[in-house]
Enzyme design. Structure first.
Site, PDB file in Angstrom:
ATOM      1  N   ARG A  56     -29.177   5.746 -45.099  1.00  0.00           N
ATOM      2  CA  ARG A  56     -30.604   6.031 -45.064  1.00  0.00           C
ATOM      3  C   ARG A  56     -30.820   7.378 -44.391  1.00  0.00           C
ATOM      4  NH1 ARG A  56     -33.037   0.770 -42.221  1.00  0.00           N
ATOM      5  NH2 ARG A  56     -34.208   2.473 -41.240  1.00  0.00           N
TER       6      ARG A  56
ATOM      7  N   LYS B  78     -28.887  -6.875 -35.435  1.00  0.00           N
ATOM      8  CA  LYS B  78     -29.933  -7.897 -35.443  1.00  0.00           C
ATOM      9  C   LYS B  78     -30.167  -8.462 -36.847  1.00  0.00           C
ATOM     10  CE  LYS B  78     -33.789  -6.173 -34.103  1.00  0.00           C
ATOM     11  NZ  LYS B  78     -34.784  -6.046 -35.197  1.00  0.00           N
TER      12      LYS B  78
ATOM     13  N   ARG C 271     -23.916   3.764 -40.014  1.00  0.00           N
ATOM     14  CA  ARG C 271     -24.292   2.650 -40.881  1.00  0.00           C
ATOM     15  C   ARG C 271     -24.411   3.092 -42.343  1.00  0.00           C
ATOM     16  NH1 ARG C 271     -29.316  -0.475 -38.649  1.00  0.00           N
ATOM     17  NH2 ARG C 271     -30.388   1.500 -39.103  1.00  0.00           N
TER      18      ARG C 271
ATOM     19  N   ARG D  43     -36.767   5.984 -31.870  1.00  0.00           N
ATOM     20  CA  ARG D  43     -36.796   4.527 -31.995  1.00  0.00           C
ATOM     21  C   ARG D  43     -36.218   3.863 -30.747  1.00  0.00           C
ATOM     22  NH1 ARG D  43     -33.828   3.268 -37.500  1.00  0.00           N
ATOM     23  NH2 ARG D  43     -33.444   5.486 -37.699  1.00  0.00           N
TER      24      ARG D  43
ATOM     25  N   ARG E  25     -43.365  -5.323 -29.669  1.00  0.00           N
ATOM     26  CA  ARG E  25     -42.653  -4.108 -29.267  1.00  0.00           C
ATOM     27  C   ARG E  25     -43.040  -3.616 -27.878  1.00  0.00           C
ATOM     28  NH1 ARG E  25     -41.815  -0.372 -34.678  1.00  0.00           N
ATOM     29  NH2 ARG E  25     -41.076  -2.046 -36.033  1.00  0.00           N
TER      30      ARG E  25
END
Length: 224
Positions: free
Chosen positions: A162, A13, A127, A174, A88
């Site tokens: 991260r 995104k 990632r 999440r 959300r």
């Protein structure tokens, strides 16, 4: 052009948002987390109210969050905006839509990047973030965007992961929120699909499982 973008963590995104802003350089990228940080840092009235909730460990209510978002859209979105990270849940979706209409702010498109949950999780775990530009795509699990010799495939900069990306439990939490079609983000997506079916906004669905460049090309084609 005013747009809301949806997609689970790992769907690309943020990268596609960057592609959009390349075509529409005046478009403001409005990210919900940054809105909170900006208001609290600047000590605005809304920021002070939000800080009081956060200091208690409570969620900031929509009655504060949505006015914050609208204020930012007005201030920074004069040449168009891309709203990322909100709403959300379906209640927030309905309140945001009503607030946009009341404020006279047009919503041109809603973009949904669809991706299977397992693939989204693998993408997050793989990632890697470039120190020079966090939007440079690097992922140890995806062919075509794998780092080169342990460095950013685009600029050669240092990359790192991260801590929350490597925490499978945190990633799962999440995704629990996003993929919940009853009270989570997918329910908010469904709300805007109904709005689009009524002809009140455009709606673009993208298959996020393809290569980044391919997904971005399809997005720009559909916006043309």
């Amino acid at each position: 052009m005013n747009t809301i973008i949806f997609g689970p963590n790992g769907s690309g995104k943020g990268t596609q948002g960057t592609q959009l802003r390349k075509k529409y350089p005046q478009m403001a990228h409005i990210e919900s987390g940054a809105i909170f940080r900006e208001h609290t840092k600047n000590g605005t009235e809304l920021g002070k109210k939000a800080q009081a909730y956060m200091d208690r460990g409570d969620l900031v209510p929509d009655e504060i969050t949505i006015p914050m978002i609208l204020d930012t859209l007005r201030q920074k979105g004069g040449q168009g905006w891309l709203l990322d990270g909100f709403p959300r849940n379906p209640a927030q979706a309905e309140k945001l839509w009503q607030a946009l209409q009341a404020a006279g702010l047009k919503l041109d498109y809603v973009v949904e990047i669809q991706l299977a949950r397992r693939l989204a999780q693998d993408r997050i775990l793989g990632r890697r973030i470039c120190a020079n530009d966090p939007n440079h795509p690097n992922n140890v699990f995806i062919e075509g965007v794998k780092p080169v010799d342990g460095r950013c495939r685009i600029c050669g900069g240092e990359i790192s992961a991260r801590a929350d990306d490597l925490n499978e439990q945190a990633v799962s939490k999440r995704h629990d929120i996003y993929y919940d079609g009853q009270v989570g983000t997918l329910a908010a997506v469904a709300y805007f699909k109904k709005i689009a079916d009524q002809g009140q906004t455009g709606y673009i669905e993208l298959d996020g499982s393809g290569e980044i460049e391919e997904v971005g090309k399809k997005l720009l084609e559909k916006l043309a």
